[in-house]
Enzyme design. Structure first.
Site, PDB file in Angstrom:
ATOM      1  N   ARG A  61      23.911  71.968 158.649  1.00  0.00           N
ATOM      2  CA  ARG A  61      23.237  72.947 159.527  1.00  0.00           C
ATOM      3  C   ARG A  61      23.047  72.377 160.937  1.00  0.00           C
ATOM      4  NH1 ARG A  61      17.970  73.527 159.837  1.00  0.00           N
ATOM      5  NH2 ARG A  61      17.548  72.893 157.691  1.00  0.00           N
ATOM      6  N   TYR A 116      28.348  97.705 172.522  1.00  0.00           N
ATOM      7  CA  TYR A 116      28.562  97.848 171.084  1.00  0.00           C
ATOM      8  C   TYR A 116      27.242  98.365 170.465  1.00  0.00           C
ATOM      9  CZ  TYR A 116      28.469  96.353 166.233  1.00  0.00           C
ATOM     10  OH  TYR A 116      28.298  96.315 164.872  1.00  0.00           O
TER      11      TYR A 116
HETATM   12  N1  PLP Z   1      30.293  92.663 170.357  1.00  0.00           N
HETATM   13  C1  PLP Z   1      31.233  93.609 170.220  1.00  0.00           C
HETATM   14  C2  PLP Z   1      31.951  94.116 171.442  1.00  0.00           C
HETATM   15  C3  PLP Z   1      31.537  94.136 168.956  1.00  0.00           C
HETATM   16  O1  PLP Z   1      32.464  95.088 168.838  1.00  0.00           O
HETATM   17  C4  PLP Z   1      30.831  93.632 167.825  1.00  0.00           C
HETATM   18  C5  PLP Z   1      31.112  94.149 166.460  1.00  0.00           C
HETATM   19  O2  PLP Z   1      31.750  95.127 166.268  1.00  0.00           O
HETATM   20  C6  PLP Z   1      29.857  92.650 168.020  1.00  0.00           C
HETATM   21  C7  PLP Z   1      29.619  92.177 169.285  1.00  0.00           C
HETATM   22  C8  PLP Z   1      29.093  92.093 166.840  1.00  0.00           C
HETATM   23  O3  PLP Z   1      29.879  91.171 166.180  1.00  0.00           O
HETATM   24  P1  PLP Z   1      29.763  90.850 164.583  1.00  0.00           P
HETATM   25  O4  PLP Z   1      30.185  92.082 163.880  1.00  0.00           O
HETATM   26  O5  PLP Z   1      30.678  89.692 164.429  1.00  0.00           O
HETATM   27  O6  PLP Z   1      28.334  90.511 164.315  1.00  0.00           O
END
Ligand code: PLP
Length: 405
Positions: A61, A116
């Site tokens: 970790r 997102y």
């Molecule tokens: N950032 C973007 C642009 C994404 O499309 C996503 C997931 O779809 C994430 C962050 C989050 O990533 P994770 O699904 O690996 O947690």
């Protein structure tokens, strides 16, 4: 400094020759022998304070050599001093918020929409003890207050594919650190750090891994920021598993070739979709005039979005080859309906205000033959009856600027 494709293949492998191995070693140890417990304690202390390495990893970790190699490779590609990997892109976003806001006692975030949906939800949920003001990219300066610890943006934005001027946002942010989610562009097409981003974030789950079989996240940044992120990772346990570190590192070697190939396909599909009678609009950086294309961004990328007059769920149901699924950046082409899935947790009014209509479909171009993809899209758009013979479809001109969506 080598060129991109060479760096992608050789980055993070400096110690392999001395180890006498060719492939990346996967170190699955959870604990490491520390015969000298005083020395082991000093190593533990150094790692807990954020050091990149110590005389022993002590416990997985705290440090893992397989993950550290991936971090070094990614930092080189992103032109930063360091990188810190996490168990998912979302764990990476969480750690950046904790470093910039919680550790500094500045619990206010300014975020540029659209993001997102998961990141949007995380920032507005209150779960991390921060409150978020959403602002347009040109209104960031006015949204910043004395307790703003972080500015968040994505470019190209998810799912509208809008390009946001990173240098303009970092200039407005001044001393407030900016995190740029570089998941869509990848370091192949864009490096936000030289434009002033303090943190460059990836959901490694997407293009970095590239095969839809590894969940991971990574933040590229200066060593001072990396130190804080490592401290947080140790305390919260948001580590990337060494098998994930191996897969993400292996993925980097083919990243430039995959992105370039998928981008060619996305450009062709975007141009054909724009001419399709059932399509009402196409969002693709290559089709929208922007001074950022060719300067901030070295290419339009492999993501596109489009609207149709039909029910988006029906169009998706008719697909036979393209995978109907969330996520992106895989070897296979993926289509999803943001209002139903990736951006479902964003309130409808906010989604609309962020420029995400309910009819929008998002497509991540993969590595299949473009004619097969077009045949599938065409028949799905026209209710199961293709409008045009596939093989005779003339190739589209390159990046035309006749934007219509
Ligand atoms: N950032 C973007 C642009 C994404 O499309 C996503 C997931 O779809 C994430 C962050 C989050 O990533 P994770 O699904 O690996 O947690």
């Amino acid at each position: 400094m080598t060129r991109l494709r060479t760096t992608a293949v050789h980055g993070g492998r400096d110690d392999l020759a001395a180890l006498g191995v060719h492939a990346l070693p996967i170190d699955l140890s959870t604990t490491y022998p520390v015969p000298d417990q005083v020395e082991g304690g000093e190593a533990l202390q150094a790692l807990a304070e954020g050091a990149a390495r110590a005389t022993s990893p002590v416990y997985s970790r705290l440090h893992n050599p397989t993950v550290a190699r991936f971090e070094n490779a990614l930092a080189t590609l992103e032109l930063t001093e360091a990188a810190v990997a996490f168990g998912s892109g979302t764990a990476a976003v969480t750690a950046v918020v904790q470093a910039a806001c919680v550790l500094t006692g500045k619990p206010h975030v300014v975020a540029v929409r659209p993001l997102y949906g998961g990141t949007d939800h995380l920032l507005s949920s209150g779960l991390l003890g921060v409150r978020t003001t959403y602002a347009g990219a040109d209104r960031v300066a006015e949204a910043i207050t004395p307790d703003t610890g972080l500015v968040v943006l994505e470019t190209p934005a998810n799912p509208t594919l809008d390009l946001v001027d990173i240098a303009c946002v970092t200039a407005q942010a001044g001393h407030v650190p900016v995190v740029v989610d570089n998941t869509f562009a990848t370091p192949v097409l864009q490096n936000p750090a030289p434009l002033g981003a303090a943190y460059v974030l990836h959901s490694g789950t997407k293009y970095l891994g590239g095969h839809g079989d590894v969940l991971g996240g990574v933040v590229a940044c200066a060593e001072a920021e990396a130190k804080a992120l490592r401290r947080i990772r140790i305390v919260t346990g948001a580590v990337l598993h060494p098998l994930g570190g191996y897969l993400l590192h292996r993925g980097l070697a083919t990243l430039p070739l995959r992105v370039e190939a998928a981008q060619r396909t996305a450009t062709e599909l975007a141009n054909r979709l724009a001419r399709h009678p059932a399509v009402t609009g196409v969002r693709y950086p290559g089709r929208t005039p922007s001074h950022l294309l060719g300067t901030q961004s070295r290419g339009p990328g492999a993501m596109l979005a489009f609207t149709t007059g039909d029910d988006p769920a029906a169009v998706v149901r008719r697909l036979r080859l393209i995978t109907p699924a969330v996520s992106l950046g895989s070897v296979d082409t993926l289509v999803e309906h943001p209002a139903a899935l990736t951006h479902r947790l964003v309130p409808t009014a906010d989604r609309h205000a962020g420029g995400v209509p309910d009819t929008l479909l998002r497509l991540s171009a993969g590595l299949e033959d473009v004619e097969d993809l077009w045949g599938d899209l065409d028949q799905a758009l026209t209710g199961g009856h293709p409008t045009a013979p596939r093989a005779t479809d003339p190739p589209s001109p390159g990046h035309r600027a006749d934007a219509d969506g």
